[in-house]
Scaffold this motif. Sequence first.
Motif, PDB file in Angstrom:
ATOM      1  N   VAL A 178       0.827  -1.208   0.000  1.00 49.43           N
ATOM      2  CA  VAL A 178       0.000   0.000   0.000  1.00 49.43           C
ATOM      3  C   VAL A 178       0.857   1.253   0.000  1.00 49.43           C
ATOM      4  N   ASP A 179       1.855   1.318   0.908  1.00 46.90           N
ATOM      5  CA  ASP A 179       2.635   2.540   1.057  1.00 46.90           C
ATOM      6  C   ASP A 179       4.136   2.326   0.941  1.00 46.90           C
ATOM      7  N   ALA A 180       4.538   1.113   0.518  1.00 46.98           N
ATOM      8  CA  ALA A 180       5.949   0.751   0.386  1.00 46.98           C
ATOM      9  C   ALA A 180       6.688   0.776   1.726  1.00 46.98           C
ATOM     10  N   GLY A 181       5.929   0.706   2.824  1.00 48.93           N
ATOM     11  CA  GLY A 181       6.542   0.672   4.147  1.00 48.93           C
ATOM     12  C   GLY A 181       7.210  -0.663   4.419  1.00 48.93           C
ATOM     13  N   THR A 182       8.081  -0.662   5.412  1.00 38.84           N
ATOM     14  CA  THR A 182       8.841  -1.845   5.773  1.00 38.84           C
ATOM     15  C   THR A 182       8.023  -2.794   6.648  1.00 38.84           C
ATOM     16  N   VAL A 183       8.104  -4.084   6.315  1.00 37.69           N
ATOM     17  CA  VAL A 183       7.528  -5.150   7.130  1.00 37.69           C
ATOM     18  C   VAL A 183       8.683  -6.053   7.541  1.00 37.69           C
ATOM     19  N   THR A 184       8.886  -6.247   8.830  1.00 37.64           N
ATOM     20  CA  THR A 184      10.032  -7.004   9.326  1.00 37.64           C
ATOM     21  C   THR A 184       9.753  -8.501   9.299  1.00 37.64           C
ATOM     22  N   LEU A 185      10.704  -9.255   8.773  1.00 36.91           N
ATOM     23  CA  LEU A 185      10.650 -10.713   8.790  1.00 36.91           C
ATOM     24  C   LEU A 185      11.791 -11.180   9.681  1.00 36.91           C
ATOM     25  N   GLY A 186      11.477 -11.656  10.859  1.00 36.62           N
ATOM     26  CA  GLY A 186      12.511 -12.000  11.827  1.00 36.62           C
ATOM     27  C   GLY A 186      12.621 -13.482  12.069  1.00 36.62           C
ATOM     28  N   GLY A 187      13.787 -13.909  12.555  1.00 34.51           N
ATOM     29  CA  GLY A 187      13.990 -15.308  12.913  1.00 34.51           C
ATOM     30  C   GLY A 187      14.243 -16.197  11.717  1.00 34.51           C
ATOM     31  N   SER A 188      14.144 -17.498  11.940  1.00 32.79           N
ATOM     32  CA  SER A 188      14.457 -18.491  10.917  1.00 32.79           C
ATOM     33  C   SER A 188      13.235 -18.782  10.040  1.00 32.79           C
ATOM     34  N   TYR A 189      13.425 -18.710   8.723  1.00 29.89           N
ATOM     35  CA  TYR A 189      12.332 -19.012   7.818  1.00 29.89           C
ATOM     36  C   TYR A 189      12.888 -19.685   6.565  1.00 29.89           C
TER      37      TYR A 189
END
Length: 471
Positions: free
Chosen positions: A5-16
């Motif tokens: 929507v706004d190109a904001g940051t979404v954090t992806l943390g830990g092991s994936y």
Amino acid sequence: MTNLVDAGTVTLGGSYSYANGRVTLQNTNFDFNANTAYIRLNSLSSIRTIQLWFKQEGNQTVRYFLDGRYTWSNSYWYSGGYGDAFASASFRIGAGSSESFATSYALSKFESVGEWKFVTVELPSSVSAELTLFARTSGSEGMYVTFGTCLVYNRALSDAEVIQNYEAVTGLAATMSPSMDPTSWPSSAPTNPTSVPSVRPSGEPSGVPTGIPSSAPTNPTSVPSSTPTNPSSLPTAVPSGNPSSEPSAVPSSTPTNPTSTPSSKPSAGASVVSSGLVAYVDTSKPSSFSGSGSTMTNLVDAGSVTLGGSYSYANGRVTLQNTNFDFNANTAYIRLNSLSSIRTIQLWFKQEGNQTVRYFLDGRYTWSNSYWYSGGYGDAFASASFRIGAGSSESFATSYALSKFESVGEWKFVTVELPSSVSAELTLFARTSGSEGMYVTFGTCLVYNRALSDAEVIQNYEAVTGLAATM
């Protein structure tokens, strides 16, 4: 990750892991504090409605679904309950009806390992918050999930808009069961992914990217387009009647519906291993349970077995009514009193629900620190082993989680072998104090004063369930 929507940051943390266009949060540890993978939506100015499409890969002990406590006081929803901020919230599963959060919040309402779910949560008013998905804000107690889509709105959605998003994201027609039966999953991708932005709240940028994939990822772990035969579930025909005495042989055919209680279990009779047997309880036999009262009978020595709390009795089976979302109120249990020697325990049961904190075995009435529950186990089990059905023995210390065999609606045959014999009172499906119980229908319990061979485990498995161990 990026908010489209706004190109904001979404954090992806830990092991994936990442495969077929999907992220799987690798919260696979039996120590829930080690499950540190999460997704965090940073600094959202207005949250009113949250929609998530995901597949639960495992059912790890304590686990968080939503947590806003980075910036939003006391707002969380996890396997043990919810923070007060959710008291007036509501949610719906798929295209189903809205449910009051305060009375129906438990994750077990929609958790089902191996199935994709579309869940909508509506808050009573908008909040500004950082929102953590599938874990605690501290980055622990995470869920083991494959993540599909998240939509967040600054307003409530109408029923029609919820259905529009449900169909756009999943590719399922809203007339299908909101439980999203895996056999109904389409073999092709969602057909109309670009329709989601049309229900965005007014005031959002007109140039919202339509970046939802035009075809669904090929997911080898997802459900087939045709109905599986499910050989691991219960047998294919129900033996008739509910005999007052044990027949001498196990019927060659077995119950067809794993999600329902058989009208009478294939009776073990002489087929159950008798050497070393110290307890045998079977509620389908009048000699073991009359159908009422608070006492069952051990068929080996006619000893007393306590049936405590609220239960129902139908078709020769007792269902422990541990249905409360407050786990302390789940007070139904079965207790084997004063067994002089316990080495091997075998249980046949059907789990009816997955209620927050729950105990499977507890011997602490007389046996120090011996328990197995959804959050771990007491040291007395450190050297124990268990097996599911006629499967291989597994080390308890590394594989103890109840999620190894918990599956709502399916009958399970579980064998637990202790490293040595103990004298104890043993509580089944609840804590010794008579709380934190499991919501189960009880079939059979066998207790031995010795270890069983592989052949004997298989013999009892086939005798009690009526299934061939080669399945």
